[in-house]
Design an enzyme around this catalytic site. Structure first.
Site, PDB file in Angstrom:
ATOM      1  N   HIS B 189     -11.171 -13.306  10.797  1.00 17.62           N
ATOM      2  CA  HIS B 189     -12.601 -13.045  10.594  1.00 17.62           C
ATOM      3  C   HIS B 189     -13.214 -12.178  11.665  1.00 17.62           C
ATOM      4  O   HIS B 189     -13.913 -11.221  11.426  1.00 17.62           O
ATOM      5  CB  HIS B 189     -13.385 -14.361  10.723  1.00 17.62           C
ATOM      6  CG  HIS B 189     -13.417 -15.125   9.495  1.00 17.62           C
ATOM      7  ND1 HIS B 189     -13.912 -14.624   8.331  1.00 17.62           N
ATOM      8  CD2 HIS B 189     -13.007 -16.375   9.228  1.00 17.62           C
ATOM      9  CE1 HIS B 189     -13.808 -15.532   7.425  1.00 17.62           C
ATOM     10  NE2 HIS B 189     -13.256 -16.604   7.925  1.00 17.62           N
ATOM     11  N   ARG B 295      -6.960  -5.344   0.672  1.00 15.39           N
ATOM     12  CA  ARG B 295      -6.276  -6.641   0.731  1.00 15.39           C
ATOM     13  C   ARG B 295      -7.064  -7.624  -0.121  1.00 15.39           C
ATOM     14  O   ARG B 295      -8.077  -8.160   0.316  1.00 15.39           O
ATOM     15  CB  ARG B 295      -6.222  -7.147   2.176  1.00 15.39           C
ATOM     16  CG  ARG B 295      -5.532  -6.203   3.142  1.00 15.39           C
ATOM     17  CD  ARG B 295      -5.443  -6.814   4.536  1.00 15.39           C
ATOM     18  NE  ARG B 295      -4.867  -5.893   5.484  1.00 15.39           N
ATOM     19  CZ  ARG B 295      -5.584  -5.137   6.310  1.00 15.39           C
ATOM     20  NH1 ARG B 295      -6.904  -5.200   6.319  1.00 15.39           N
ATOM     21  NH2 ARG B 295      -4.977  -4.319   7.133  1.00 15.39           N
ATOM     22  N   ARG B 331      -4.006  -4.016  -3.380  1.00 13.27           N
ATOM     23  CA  ARG B 331      -2.792  -4.802  -3.239  1.00 13.27           C
ATOM     24  C   ARG B 331      -3.047  -6.164  -3.877  1.00 13.27           C
ATOM     25  O   ARG B 331      -4.021  -6.838  -3.533  1.00 13.27           O
ATOM     26  CB  ARG B 331      -2.445  -4.977  -1.755  1.00 13.27           C
ATOM     27  CG  ARG B 331      -1.147  -5.748  -1.554  1.00 13.27           C
ATOM     28  CD  ARG B 331      -0.765  -5.831  -0.091  1.00 13.27           C
ATOM     29  NE  ARG B 331      -1.652  -6.733   0.614  1.00 13.27           N
ATOM     30  CZ  ARG B 331      -1.678  -6.862   1.947  1.00 13.27           C
ATOM     31  NH1 ARG B 331      -0.910  -6.117   2.704  1.00 13.27           N
ATOM     32  NH2 ARG B 331      -2.499  -7.713   2.517  1.00 13.27           N
ATOM     33  N   GLU B 421       8.387  -3.294   2.311  1.00 12.74           N
ATOM     34  CA  GLU B 421       8.243  -4.046   3.559  1.00 12.74           C
ATOM     35  C   GLU B 421       9.394  -5.004   3.787  1.00 12.74           C
ATOM     36  O   GLU B 421       9.405  -5.742   4.761  1.00 12.74           O
ATOM     37  CB  GLU B 421       6.878  -4.755   3.642  1.00 12.74           C
ATOM     38  CG  GLU B 421       6.500  -5.520   2.407  1.00 12.74           C
ATOM     39  CD  GLU B 421       5.045  -5.972   2.405  1.00 12.74           C
ATOM     40  OE1 GLU B 421       4.394  -5.936   3.448  1.00 12.74           O
ATOM     41  OE2 GLU B 421       4.581  -6.378   1.331  1.00 12.74           O
ATOM     42  N   ASN B 444       4.406  -3.061   9.376  1.00  8.66           N
ATOM     43  CA  ASN B 444       4.327  -4.323  10.126  1.00  8.66           C
ATOM     44  C   ASN B 444       5.409  -5.301   9.675  1.00  8.66           C
ATOM     45  O   ASN B 444       6.192  -5.805  10.472  1.00  8.66           O
ATOM     46  CB  ASN B 444       2.962  -4.997   9.943  1.00  8.66           C
ATOM     47  CG  ASN B 444       1.833  -4.205  10.564  1.00  8.66           C
ATOM     48  OD1 ASN B 444       2.046  -3.147  11.144  1.00  8.66           O
ATOM     49  ND2 ASN B 444       0.615  -4.711  10.434  1.00  8.66           N
ATOM     50  N   ASP B 445       5.430  -5.593   8.364  1.00  6.64           N
ATOM     51  CA  ASP B 445       6.417  -6.544   7.881  1.00  6.64           C
ATOM     52  C   ASP B 445       7.816  -5.946   7.898  1.00  6.64           C
ATOM     53  O   ASP B 445       8.784  -6.642   8.176  1.00  6.64           O
ATOM     54  CB  ASP B 445       6.064  -7.040   6.468  1.00  6.64           C
ATOM     55  CG  ASP B 445       5.134  -8.250   6.533  1.00  6.64           C
ATOM     56  OD1 ASP B 445       5.156  -8.941   7.571  1.00  6.64           O
ATOM     57  OD2 ASP B 445       4.399  -8.508   5.563  1.00  6.64           O
ATOM     58  N   ARG B 455       6.396 -11.175  15.887  1.00  4.65           N
ATOM     59  CA  ARG B 455       5.692 -10.686  17.074  1.00  4.65           C
ATOM     60  C   ARG B 455       4.688 -11.697  17.607  1.00  4.65           C
ATOM     61  O   ARG B 455       4.182 -11.558  18.712  1.00  4.65           O
ATOM     62  CB  ARG B 455       5.000  -9.367  16.794  1.00  4.65           C
ATOM     63  CG  ARG B 455       3.826  -9.512  15.890  1.00  4.65           C
ATOM     64  CD  ARG B 455       3.054  -8.240  15.912  1.00  4.65           C
ATOM     65  NE  ARG B 455       2.331  -8.114  14.681  1.00  4.65           N
ATOM     66  CZ  ARG B 455       1.489  -7.153  14.443  1.00  4.65           C
ATOM     67  NH1 ARG B 455       1.294  -6.228  15.335  1.00  4.65           N
ATOM     68  NH2 ARG B 455       0.842  -7.107  13.318  1.00  4.65           N
ATOM     69  N   CYS B 492       1.474   2.468   5.657  1.00  2.00           N
ATOM     70  CA  CYS B 492       0.336   1.690   6.152  1.00  2.00           C
ATOM     71  C   CYS B 492       0.853   0.767   7.239  1.00  2.00           C
ATOM     72  O   CYS B 492       2.037   0.697   7.496  1.00  2.00           O
ATOM     73  CB  CYS B 492      -0.334   0.919   5.016  1.00  2.00           C
ATOM     74  SG  CYS B 492       0.731  -0.279   4.220  1.00  2.00           S
TER      75      CYS B 492
END
Lengths: 94, 560
Positions: B189, B295, B331, B421, B444-445, B455, B492
């Site tokens: 948030h 998202r 997505r 990913e 990222n993934d 991470r 991305c």
């Protein structure tokens, strides 16, 4: 006094949002209204009371009203429950 | 002594200020002498009214700034303060047991929260926290303590373990110059709102509260994900200069609306990753050429049941029509793992990152997935929509999804893509490219799964290396498969926003980058410095290197 038994069909039972809609609907009437589940009961105007009944999908509850608009109150609340509180139906065939 | 703390970049920019350590609202006094029944009841009703006024204010702000599910939460707090199940026992405590109002509230709240905690249902058990939050507010108003939000509006760098929904919704960009949290990440948030408000922020600084004292000088570097505590005069001076440069640069360019074209004339599109309807405006203002990842989870969390098709339709239509005619890639629901879907009674998982998440969860819950797809297809008429499936690892998942989409769509056709990913998806890119219209490589993934390193786990975080040659080779493989078939391919994830990434990715043939809103201007600027011929050679060389460090050094050297 009027009483009617309905089955909870929406996905989550009487969680905050459906319970909130239930309270708002009940607030539109003058009659005293109670919700009974087995031996437990709650004031239909109490969000916390309704949530504490722990009403899960598939459970039967009785809606009981006493007052000059008892017939309308029970009808309105029962149809709210039967319409699954406006949630999407649980199957994807729609 | 100066101390440097590292965390996750949550919102870019430099902030300098005094630490305002936020440990949650002060609890408020419970024990005061009983002032008589009438007096205590009068104090109680005055405090109830004050609390309700605050909650109405928070609810309305949240509705505008965050969304309906947030504002519903505060609405339920509001209802509790009128609820006989909570308030009758409070009045009873005052009347029969001669308790002061504070103590009467405290007791009634503890009793009621205990009842919720004893319940079977997970969602209802969690309502205990709502009862405590509403009760805590009432007690603070009784004992004349600030309401919490008032303190949150204080000036300086907010340093907190985490920020609750109500606290976040009260942040004021004029006074909170920076935000640092010990928990959370780039999608919590606080991070989303910080970006929307342009407040530099770093998340996941584990030792923050142990190291920081209220009033310490703090420098927040939201782009690097670094926090410098008690810096010396020299460091302060350096960062003041950098902050001034940044703000001059910001003032100098309004929205960077122009296309990002390399020195040799190739256009690379820069799109935004967004997590709520309101961020669409911020994306446009920053010069985004579309939305690369919407998202859709934002519609599903912080509530007790999934949104109806109608509610989803409204949200998608809103984003699509605000962005039109620009492209919006939505997505589909990416829940599971640590993002638990409300109302979903999944079996507990020992290894949620490798468990029922993303497309796997949607295919298991076809009603939910079909409802989202039908809402998307309805909204398609209002803009330029594309649909993207997360966490794909097999061809069957794509084929199943296409069947469901065809059923939900009623004849409407929109471009369909997959996230690359997982290593499996990258290795099967040839076959996947036959099935879909585009790829978006989620670095990222992809990094997490390729190097098998979380991470968030400090013991292995050093192995999480987006520039590792293993990751780059998978990116290359996926990009080539798409390009050969004339399909679009985007990157991305945070890597796309890294200052060293633009030449590398351009050299690998990527022509679309999707980044968080605040990075859009910087990414466009770095694309404009790229010479594609050199970038191709650079990428080829980088792919042959053996370690992430060698890659970074090569890229850094090329930039000099």
């Amino acid at each position: 006094m009027i009483s009617r038994t309905v089955t909870i069909l929406n996905k989550t039972g009487l969680h905050a949002r459906p319970a909130g809609l239930f309270v708002e609907t009940a607030n539109g009437f003058r009659s005293a209204i109670k919700v009974l589940k087995g031996a437990k009961e709650a004031d239909a105007r109490s969000l916390l009371g309704l949530m504490l009944l722990e009403v899960t999908p598939g459970t039967e509850i009785a809606i009981q009203a006493h007052g000059d608009d008892e017939t309308e109150a029970v009808a309105a609340l029962a149809s709210l429950v039967e319409s699954r509180f406006g949630e999407a139906p649980p199957t994807s065939d729609s | 002594m100066p101390t440097l703390l590292k965390g996750i970049p949550a919102s870019p920019g430099i902030a300098i200020g005094k630490a305002a350590v936020w440990t949650g609202p002060a609890p408020g006094t419970r024990n005061r002498p009983f002032a008589g029944i009438e007096e205590e009841l009068a104090r109680l009703s005055a405090a109830v009214e004050r609390s309700k006024a605050q909650l109405r204010d928070i609810r309305d702000r949240a509705a505008v700034r965050i969304g309906k599910s947030e504002s519903d939460l505060f609405h339920s707090h509001l209802l509790m303060l009128d609820d006989p199940v909570l308030m009758d026992p409070v009045r009873e405590g005052i009347r029969s047991d001669s308790l002061c109002a504070e103590e009467a509230v405290d007791r009634a709240v503890a009793l009621l929260a205990g009842k919720f905690e004893a319940m079977q249902n997970e969602y209802l058990r969690q309502r205990a926290a709502d009862v405590r939050e509403a009760g805590g507010r009432l007690i603070r108003n009784l004992s004349g303590q600030p309401s919490g939000e008032v303190e949150m509006r204080g000036a300086g760098v907010i340093c907190a373990r985490s920020l609750s929904a109500s606290e976040t919704s009260q942040l004021d960009a004029a006074r909170a110059v920076g935000i640092v949290t010990a928990e959370g990440g780039a999608t919590s948030h606080a991070a989303i709102l910080a970006r929307a408000l342009g407040i530099p922020s770093v998340a996941g600084v584990a030792s923050l509260l142990a190291e920081t004292r209220d009033g310490d000088d703090v420098i927040v570097d939201g782009s690097a994900g670094e926090v410098l505590l008690r810096p010396g005069e020299e460091a302060l001076e350096l960062y003041r200069r950098r902050a001034a440069e940044e703000s001059r640069a910001r003032a100098g360019r309004t929205a960077d609306d122009g296309p990002a074209i390399t020195r040799d004339g190739v256009r690379i599109e820069v799109l935004a990753n967004i997590s709520c309807v309101a961020e669409a405006d911020a994306a446009l203002a920053a010069g985004a050429e579309g939305v690369g990842v919407l998202r859709s989870e934002f519609l599903f969390f912080h509530r007790e049941a999934p949104p109806s098709g109608e509610e989803q339709f409204e949200a998608y239509r809103e984003v699509l029509s605000r962005m039109a005619p620009r492209r919006v890639v939505v997505r589909t629901l990416d829940a599971g793992g640590d993002k638990v879907l409300p109302g979903w009674q999944g079996a507990p998982e020992e290894n949620p990152e490798l468990g029922l998440r993303g497309i796997r969860l949607c295919l298991r819950n076809e009603a939910l997935f079909g409802c989202q797809l039908a809402a998307l297809m309805r909204a398609a008429a209002f803009g330029n929509l594309a649909i993207m499936l997360p966490m794909v690892s097999t061809l069957e998942e794509v084929r199943r999804s296409k069947e469901i989409i065809a059923r939900a769509g009623g004849g409407v056709r929109v471009p369909l893509g997959v996230m690359i990913e997982t290593p499996a998806a990258a290795l099967m890119a040839e076959e996947l490219a036959e099935e879909v219209d585009f790829f978006s490589i989620g670095v990222n993934d992809l990094t997490q799964y390729t190097l098998a390193a979380d991470r968030g786990n400090r013991q292995v975080a050093h192995l999480y290396q987006p520039f590792h040659p293993a990751v780059l080779r998978l990116i290359q493989r996926a990009a080539d498969a798409a390009i050969r078939r004339g399909k679009r391919v985007a990157v991305c994830g945070e890597m796309a926003a890294h200052p060293l990434a633009a030449p590398l990715l351009a050299g690998l043939g990527i022509r679309e980058l999707s980044v968080s809103v605040p990075f859009i201007g910087a990414v466009k600027a770095s694309i404009r410095r790229v010479n594609l011929g050199e970038a191709g050679e650079l990428a080829e060389a980088a792919l042959k290197l053996g370690t992430a460090e060698e890659v970074m050094r090569r890229l850094g050297g090329a930039r000099e």
